[in-house]
Write an enzyme that holds these catalytic residues in place. Structure first.
Site, PDB file in Angstrom:
ATOM      1  CD  GLU A  38      -2.803   1.353   0.168  1.00 33.54           C
ATOM      2  OE1 GLU A  38      -3.351   0.341  -0.303  1.00 33.54           O
ATOM      3  OE2 GLU A  38      -2.994   2.507  -0.280  1.00 33.54           O
ATOM      4  CB  THR A  87      -6.458   0.272  -3.424  1.00 34.62           C
ATOM      5  OG1 THR A  87      -5.627   0.882  -2.442  1.00 34.62           O
ATOM      6  CG2 THR A  87      -6.222  -1.235  -3.372  1.00 34.62           C
TER       7      THR A  87
HETATM    8  C1  GP9 Z   1      -9.000  -0.459   1.663  1.00 35.53           C
HETATM    9  C2  GP9 Z   1      -7.815  -0.193   0.805  1.00 35.53           C
HETATM   10  C3  GP9 Z   1      -7.542   1.287   0.659  1.00 35.53           C
HETATM   11  O1  GP9 Z   1      -9.634  -1.689   1.501  1.00 35.53           O
HETATM   12  O2  GP9 Z   1      -7.811  -0.888  -0.365  1.00 35.53           O
HETATM   13  O3  GP9 Z   1      -7.666   1.740  -0.620  1.00 35.53           O
HETATM   14  P1  GP9 Z   1      -7.182   3.173  -1.129  1.00 35.53           P
HETATM   15  O4  GP9 Z   1      -7.712   4.211  -0.171  1.00 35.53           O
HETATM   16  O5  GP9 Z   1      -5.700   3.186  -1.189  1.00 35.53           O
HETATM   17  O6  GP9 Z   1      -7.789   3.261  -2.464  1.00 35.53           O
HETATM   18 MN    MN Z   2      -4.146   2.177  -2.083  1.00 37.00          MN
END
Ligand code: GP9
Ligand code: MN
Length: 438
Positions: A38, A87
């Site tokens: 992340e 994400t």
């Molecule tokens: C939460 C995670 C966050 O499930 O995938 O996603 P983002 O805020 O980075 O899009």
């Molecule tokens: Mn993300």
């Protein structure tokens, strides 16, 4: 309509980058373990944070060791290409070789209804893979539960499969160490070969979870709390991934798997970058949009235990290029699939990296927020030569063609008409993620 597909097919044919025979199929038959890192940016790799006594602390020592390993195909000019779907856009790009939408999230808007020919499905139908996604947050986030069915995921272990409590989680779900620890009991029961994805989310804005001593990593000392916490959470992610690798080795899964790791998008936004500049040896005053563009690099590594053909590859590419790269390593022919990226190990790669809003980066030039820059000195080019002006127009057209082709596919749900892949349509109703591995 089926007619719109014709244009898409000719685009794909024209841009197909044939696999490099040195690498084609070297990971054939292995399990795929993808670790979503992340908000991890490439600048963190090899970065050392100085504490107030001037002592240096390596932020991601474990990931650095993987990045530099001969067993890893590492890419240091790999850019994220996400927009508002963050994400979920990265997941779309990495597993479909298609872009997200220019507005909002494709997962949320179309994920539950469109036809896809995604990594889990391709590997299932061509090579008998089982697939599973693991994530310690609710399955409804980014509409994953519905989208994953259309991507062909057999299993989705969302937060309902984990012991999530106030101590081990935050607003985006379970923290990375308990996440990997609790995932193992599901992973080891998966039928091999498997394609699996682990969305580790601790290194998510606002980076405020690992501030105390127990985190064991210093805060940066800028006027921006977001920047200050980023290094410590990145370090926590690094430790969690290392623990997971230790498990993979101990269980024996390591030797017959490959581990793919990627950063999904930036963690520090452009508006904060000038405060980060001094930590990167740059000046806050001269920080520019050229610098912002360069900051969109994210890690991409394919670790193939037992291989020594890896190394750091400098090809310019983006998330859209990941799937053909991976499939070729697994020995899967991609010529009959509708994929818009190009294998990063191919000699035919065009190296024009599109951002979702039409800006782009090439090995020598960067076009960002309305200006063209030379990569060699980072200066805007105000009076381009005729040749360069012509080149720049060609790049801009190539980028908008790639993006509009993606939009046509997604908005027209064109893959439902595409049978030349040889893939049978997915029946999403066959998947029920509530039943686990019964
Ligand atoms: C939460 C995670 C966050 O499930 O995938 O996603 P983002 O805020 O980075 O899009
Ligand atoms: Mn993300």
């Amino acid at each position: 309509s089926p007619n719109d597909l014709k244009e898409v097919e000719s685009y794909v044919k024209e841009h197909y980058a044939a696999p490099n025979s040195d690498y084609y199929g070297i990971a054939k038959g292995r399990n795929v373990i993808t670790i979503h890192l992340e908000s991890l940016q490439q600048f963190v790799i090899d970065y050392k944070l100085k504490d107030e006594n001037g002592q240096e602390h390596e932020v991601t020592p474990f990931l650095n060791s993987i990045f530099h390993s001969n067993s890893t195909f590492s890419f240091d000019n790999f850019f994220h290409q996400v927009k508002a779907g963050k994400t979920s856009d990265a997941e779309t790009l990495m597993e479909n070789s298609l872009f997200g939408l220019n507005q909002g999230s494709l997962f949320s808007q179309l994920g539950g209804k469109n036809t896809f020919q995604a990594a889990p499905d391709i590997l299932k139908q061509t090579a008998g893979y089982t697939s599973a996604s693991f994530h310690g947050n609710s399955g409804s986030f980014w509409n994953r539960t519905e989208t994953y069915k259309n991507l062909g995921y057999d299993y989705f272990f969302d937060s309902s499969y984990y012991d999530v409590n106030d101590e081990n989680s935050f607003q985006y779900g379970l923290h990375d160490k308990p996440f990997f620890q609790q995932s193992v009991k599901y992973l080891e029961r998966l039928q091999q070969p498997f394609y699996s994805k682990f969305i580790a989310v601790s290194n998510h804005y606002p980076y405020s979870e690992f501030k105390n001593d127990e985190a064991g990593f210093p805060m940066a000392n800028t006027s921006d709390e977001t920047i200050n916490g980023y290094f410590a959470t990145a370090n926590y992610l690094d430790k969690a991934v290392e623990e997971f690798f230790n498990y993979l080795k101990a269980s024996g899964l390591y030797d017959n798997s490959i581990i793919v790791m990627y950063g999904d998008h930036y963690g520090i936004s452009n508006s904060r970058n000038s405060d980060l500049a001094p930590l990167l040896g740059k000046s806050k005053e001269t920080w520019s949009n050229f610098d912002n563009a360069q900051m969109q690099r994210v890690p991409y590594m394919v670790h193939v235990p037992g291989q020594d053909k890896g190394g750091i590859n400098h090809t310019y590419g983006g998330e859209v290029d990941a799937l053909p790269t991976l499939l070729h390593l697994l020995g899967t022919d991609t010529s009959k699939y509708i994929q818009l990226g190009q294998d990063l190990l191919s000699k035919d790669n065009d190296q024009i990296v599109a951002f979702r809003d039409g800006d782009y980066v090439t090995p020598e030039y960067t076009y960002y927020s309305g200006s063209l820059y030379s990569n060699s000195n980072g200066m805007p080019i105000t009076e381009p030569s005729e040749t360069l002006q012509h080149q720049a127009e060609t790049w801009k057209e190539a980028v908008s063609k790639q993006l509009s082709t993606s939009d046509n596919i997604n908005n027209g749900d064109l893959l439902r008409f595409y049978s030349a892949s040889g893939l049978k349509p997915i029946d999403a109703s066959q998947f029920d993620y509530k039943n686990g591995l019964n």
